[in-house]
Design an enzyme around this catalytic site. Sequence first.
Site, PDB file in Angstrom:
ATOM      1  N   HIS A  71      14.668  66.281  26.002  1.00  0.00           N
ATOM      2  CA  HIS A  71      13.738  67.180  26.701  1.00  0.00           C
ATOM      3  C   HIS A  71      14.401  67.697  27.996  1.00  0.00           C
ATOM      4  O   HIS A  71      14.360  68.895  28.290  1.00  0.00           O
ATOM      5  CB  HIS A  71      12.450  66.410  27.006  1.00  0.00           C
ATOM      6  CG  HIS A  71      11.425  67.162  27.803  1.00  0.00           C
ATOM      7  ND1 HIS A  71      10.163  67.432  27.320  1.00  0.00           N
ATOM      8  CD2 HIS A  71      11.463  67.697  29.056  1.00  0.00           C
ATOM      9  CE1 HIS A  71       9.483  68.109  28.249  1.00  0.00           C
ATOM     10  NE2 HIS A  71      10.246  68.275  29.310  1.00  0.00           N
ATOM     11  N   GLU A  72      15.023  66.795  28.744  1.00  0.00           N
ATOM     12  CA  GLU A  72      15.658  67.182  30.015  1.00  0.00           C
ATOM     13  C   GLU A  72      16.854  68.111  29.784  1.00  0.00           C
ATOM     14  O   GLU A  72      17.025  69.095  30.497  1.00  0.00           O
ATOM     15  CB  GLU A  72      16.117  65.936  30.787  1.00  0.00           C
ATOM     16  CG  GLU A  72      14.992  65.029  31.237  1.00  0.00           C
ATOM     17  CD  GLU A  72      13.849  65.774  31.890  1.00  0.00           C
ATOM     18  OE1 GLU A  72      14.098  66.627  32.751  1.00  0.00           O
ATOM     19  OE2 GLU A  72      12.682  65.526  31.519  1.00  0.00           O
TER      20      GLU A  72
ATOM     21  N   HIS B 143      15.953  71.624  29.280  1.00  0.00           N
ATOM     22  CA  HIS B 143      15.686  72.393  30.511  1.00  0.00           C
ATOM     23  C   HIS B 143      16.964  73.068  31.018  1.00  0.00           C
ATOM     24  O   HIS B 143      16.916  74.162  31.570  1.00  0.00           O
ATOM     25  CB  HIS B 143      15.143  71.477  31.623  1.00  0.00           C
ATOM     26  CG  HIS B 143      13.669  71.229  31.536  1.00  0.00           C
ATOM     27  ND1 HIS B 143      12.736  72.241  31.616  1.00  0.00           N
ATOM     28  CD2 HIS B 143      12.957  70.091  31.391  1.00  0.00           C
ATOM     29  CE1 HIS B 143      11.517  71.729  31.524  1.00  0.00           C
ATOM     30  NE2 HIS B 143      11.620  70.420  31.378  1.00  0.00           N
TER      31      HIS B 143
ATOM     32  N   CYS C 101       5.224  68.023  30.281  1.00  0.00           N
ATOM     33  CA  CYS C 101       6.269  68.528  31.164  1.00  0.00           C
ATOM     34  C   CYS C 101       5.658  68.847  32.519  1.00  0.00           C
ATOM     35  O   CYS C 101       4.556  69.392  32.580  1.00  0.00           O
ATOM     36  CB  CYS C 101       6.871  69.784  30.546  1.00  0.00           C
ATOM     37  SG  CYS C 101       8.195  70.489  31.521  1.00  0.00           S
TER      38      CYS C 101
HETATM   39 CO    CO Z   1       9.990  69.139  31.195  1.00  0.00          CO
END
Ligand code: CO
Length: 191
Positions: free
Chosen positions: A162-163, A166, A118
Amino acid sequence: MFEAKPILQDGNKLLRKKSKKVKKPYSQEDRDFAKYLHDYLAFTQKPENIEKYNLRAGVGPAAPQLGVLKRICAIGIENFNDENDKEKVTSVTSFAFINPKIISYAQRKAYIIAGEGCLSITEEHKGYVPRAAFVTVQGYDALTEQELTVKLRGYEAIVIQHELDHLEGILFYDHIDKEDPFKKIPGALEI
Ligand code: CO
């Protein structure tokens, strides 16, 4: 000249906040910001910039990583037929999403054997991050200026999950089993 705003680093409270849905109709500012995130990605992938700005090559910044708590994120993944010849990119999966959401998940899991990385995290967090192996994502794509529904599999599915994490204030290592970081995931697709 592209202006690379600093990426917030782990420990910054904004990375742990939930992002807000972007109001429709999407403003020019929001659409431009989505495209900016996509440009940012291209910037972080250039070897000369990685060295010059001490970056780690990214696959997709999400708005909170730049301190903007809006549901906007970009992904850009180069696909190769031959893993040994990365000069020959066969296709690119690119989106600059506003209000992306996953509308269906496969039961089957997938994970990256080497673990996830990341742009906001320098510290090493070893272990498997179980994700769904296939997802269907819906959202507005600022690159093509249309609402899209896309099916992503394997690595691409992992990246979008993953995005989207966030946007919820979740970081990849939150998913690693603390007791047994390399615990086998039955039937999982290994990447
Ligand atoms: Co990330």
